[in-house]
Design a protein around this motif. Structure first.
Motif, PDB file in Angstrom:
ATOM      1  N   ALA A 207       7.300 -23.048  11.447  1.00 37.73           N
ATOM      2  CA  ALA A 207       7.331 -23.272  12.738  1.00 37.73           C
ATOM      3  C   ALA A 207       7.776 -22.089  13.551  1.00 37.73           C
ATOM      4  CB  ALA A 207       8.088 -24.696  12.876  1.00 37.73           C
ATOM      5  N   ALA A 208       7.504 -21.485  14.588  1.00 33.55           N
ATOM      6  CA  ALA A 208       8.030 -20.650  15.377  1.00 33.55           C
ATOM      7  C   ALA A 208       7.627 -20.531  16.871  1.00 33.55           C
ATOM      8  CB  ALA A 208       7.119 -19.120  14.822  1.00 33.55           C
ATOM      9  N   LEU A 209       8.525 -20.090  17.526  1.00 34.93           N
ATOM     10  CA  LEU A 209       8.751 -20.274  18.988  1.00 34.93           C
ATOM     11  C   LEU A 209       8.075 -19.131  19.320  1.00 34.93           C
ATOM     12  CD1 LEU A 209      12.299 -21.716  19.956  1.00 34.93           C
ATOM     13  CD2 LEU A 209      10.061 -22.807  20.729  1.00 34.93           C
ATOM     14  N   GLY A 210       7.310 -19.167  20.720  1.00 36.77           N
ATOM     15  CA  GLY A 210       6.820 -18.231  21.447  1.00 36.77           C
ATOM     16  C   GLY A 210       6.212 -17.105  20.874  1.00 36.77           C
ATOM     17  N   LEU A 211       5.232 -17.324  19.848  1.00 35.68           N
ATOM     18  CA  LEU A 211       4.397 -16.320  19.373  1.00 35.68           C
ATOM     19  C   LEU A 211       3.127 -16.146  20.160  1.00 35.68           C
ATOM     20  CD1 LEU A 211       4.263 -17.325  15.523  1.00 35.68           C
ATOM     21  CD2 LEU A 211       5.769 -15.833  16.663  1.00 35.68           C
ATOM     22  N   ILE A 212       2.746 -14.952  20.155  1.00 35.10           N
ATOM     23  CA  ILE A 212       1.574 -14.527  20.859  1.00 35.10           C
ATOM     24  C   ILE A 212       0.340 -14.418  19.833  1.00 35.10           C
ATOM     25  CG2 ILE A 212       2.466 -13.528  22.795  1.00 35.10           C
ATOM     26  CD1 ILE A 212       2.280 -10.584  21.527  1.00 35.10           C
ATOM     27  N   ALA A 213      -0.863 -14.213  20.144  1.00 35.42           N
ATOM     28  CA  ALA A 213      -2.003 -14.478  19.345  1.00 35.42           C
ATOM     29  C   ALA A 213      -2.048 -13.415  18.409  1.00 35.42           C
ATOM     30  CB  ALA A 213      -3.262 -14.400  20.015  1.00 35.42           C
ATOM     31  N   SER A 214      -1.511 -12.108  18.506  1.00 38.80           N
ATOM     32  CA  SER A 214      -1.337 -11.132  17.776  1.00 38.80           C
ATOM     33  C   SER A 214      -0.490 -11.232  16.643  1.00 38.80           C
ATOM     34  CB  SER A 214      -1.507  -9.550  18.246  1.00 38.80           C
ATOM     35  OG  SER A 214      -0.171  -9.677  19.050  1.00 38.80           O
TER      36      SER A 214
ATOM     37  N   ALA B  42       7.177 -32.575  10.993  1.00 35.95           N
ATOM     38  CA  ALA B  42       8.043 -32.122  11.513  1.00 35.95           C
ATOM     39  C   ALA B  42       9.062 -32.993  12.197  1.00 35.95           C
ATOM     40  CB  ALA B  42       7.469 -31.481  12.917  1.00 35.95           C
ATOM     41  N   SER B  43      10.427 -32.563  12.200  1.00 39.89           N
ATOM     42  CA  SER B  43      11.475 -33.378  12.802  1.00 39.89           C
ATOM     43  C   SER B  43      12.430 -32.462  13.462  1.00 39.89           C
ATOM     44  CB  SER B  43      12.102 -34.332  11.645  1.00 39.89           C
ATOM     45  OG  SER B  43      12.629 -33.353  10.720  1.00 39.89           O
ATOM     46  N   GLY B  44      13.207 -32.933  14.338  1.00 40.84           N
ATOM     47  CA  GLY B  44      14.091 -32.054  15.165  1.00 40.84           C
ATOM     48  C   GLY B  44      13.351 -31.183  16.106  1.00 40.84           C
ATOM     49  N   PHE B  45      12.261 -31.335  16.337  1.00 42.43           N
ATOM     50  CA  PHE B  45      11.571 -30.343  17.563  1.00 42.43           C
ATOM     51  C   PHE B  45      10.169 -31.103  17.924  1.00 42.43           C
ATOM     52  CE2 PHE B  45       8.070 -28.163  15.336  1.00 42.43           C
ATOM     53  CZ  PHE B  45       8.373 -28.660  13.890  1.00 42.43           C
TER      54      PHE B  45
ATOM     55  N   ALA C 281      10.626 -18.638  11.746  1.00 39.17           N
ATOM     56  CA  ALA C 281      11.898 -18.999  11.454  1.00 39.17           C
ATOM     57  C   ALA C 281      12.414 -20.088  10.439  1.00 39.17           C
ATOM     58  CB  ALA C 281      12.920 -19.154  12.491  1.00 39.17           C
ATOM     59  N   HIS C 282      11.099 -21.030  10.653  1.00 38.76           N
ATOM     60  CA  HIS C 282      11.670 -22.371   9.900  1.00 38.76           C
ATOM     61  C   HIS C 282      10.518 -22.653   9.016  1.00 38.76           C
ATOM     62  CE1 HIS C 282      14.548 -22.970  13.228  1.00 38.76           C
ATOM     63  NE2 HIS C 282      13.665 -22.422  13.879  1.00 38.76           N
ATOM     64  N   TRP C 283      10.854 -22.985   7.881  1.00 38.58           N
ATOM     65  CA  TRP C 283       9.802 -23.081   6.707  1.00 38.58           C
ATOM     66  C   TRP C 283      10.267 -24.426   6.217  1.00 38.58           C
ATOM     67  CZ3 TRP C 283       5.989 -19.687   5.364  1.00 38.58           C
ATOM     68  CH2 TRP C 283       5.986 -18.493   6.056  1.00 38.58           C
TER      69      TRP C 283
ATOM     70  N   VAL D 239      15.530 -28.348  13.113  1.00 39.41           N
ATOM     71  CA  VAL D 239      13.996 -27.997  13.024  1.00 39.41           C
ATOM     72  C   VAL D 239      13.869 -28.444  11.330  1.00 39.41           C
ATOM     73  CG1 VAL D 239      12.167 -26.399  12.979  1.00 39.41           C
ATOM     74  CG2 VAL D 239      13.834 -26.537  14.859  1.00 39.41           C
ATOM     75  N   GLN D 240      13.108 -29.371  10.912  1.00 34.29           N
ATOM     76  CA  GLN D 240      12.641 -29.513   9.416  1.00 34.29           C
ATOM     77  C   GLN D 240      11.241 -29.605   9.317  1.00 34.29           C
ATOM     78  OE1 GLN D 240      15.348 -32.762   8.352  1.00 34.29           O
ATOM     79  NE2 GLN D 240      16.735 -31.050   7.179  1.00 34.29           N
ATOM     80  N   LEU D 241      10.627 -29.198   8.418  1.00 30.20           N
ATOM     81  CA  LEU D 241       9.399 -29.422   7.966  1.00 30.20           C
ATOM     82  C   LEU D 241       9.260 -29.774   6.665  1.00 30.20           C
ATOM     83  CD1 LEU D 241       8.398 -25.818   9.430  1.00 30.20           C
ATOM     84  CD2 LEU D 241       7.696 -28.141  10.342  1.00 30.20           C
ATOM     85  N   GLN D 242       8.260 -30.793   6.373  1.00 30.19           N
ATOM     86  CA  GLN D 242       8.118 -31.590   5.201  1.00 30.19           C
ATOM     87  C   GLN D 242       6.510 -31.452   4.707  1.00 30.19           C
ATOM     88  OE1 GLN D 242      10.575 -33.015   3.195  1.00 30.19           O
ATOM     89  NE2 GLN D 242       9.192 -33.763   1.535  1.00 30.19           N
TER      90      GLN D 242
END
Length: 125
Positions: free
Chosen positions: A97-104, A23-26, A113-115, A1-4
């Motif tokens: 980027a994050a997986l599985g977050l809920i609104a709160s 975004a790359s890798g996801f 986890a990824h910046w 997972v990469q972000l630019q």
């Protein structure tokens, strides 16, 4: 997972900038993407977030009505359109980027986890 992240710059109050987060890798529709900013001496805080489905967005009170988050799934890019910029918007802006977050939890930087690297936004008068 990469972000630019890109698109930062220097503008006068009332000006506009559009930040991009590539975004790359996801795939974007698996992750919540957030934009955060951090001013010197201050904590990193959420500016705007978009859910994995794209159906939900979050805006900090300070940017509501001025900033808009959007995304292009095919190009794997998330945008932050920033209008009516003010001096207190000056900061380094990061996408995450994050997986599985809920609104709160979307505004909590500790949940991401990824910046990407930051891009500087300076609003000067």
């Amino acid at each position: 997972v990469q972000l630019q992240a890109s698109g930062g710059g220097s503008v006068q109050p009332g000006g506009s900038l559009r930040l991009s987060c590539e975004a790359s890798g996801f795939t974007l529709d698996d992750y919540t993407i957030g934009w955060f900013h951090q001013a010197p001496g201050k904590e990193r805080e959420a500016v705007s977030c978009i859910s994995a489905s794209g159906g939900s967005t979050y805006y900090a009170d300070s940017v509501k009505g001025r900033f808009t988050i959007s995304r292009d799934i095919a190009k794997k890019v998330v945008f932050l359109q920033m209008n009516s910029l003010r001096s207190d918007d000056t900061a380094v802006y990061y996408c995450a980027a994050a997986l599985g977050l809920i609104a709160s939890t979307v505004s909590d930087p500790g949940r991401y986890a990824h910046w990407g690297q930051g891009t500087q936004v300076t609003v000067y008068s």
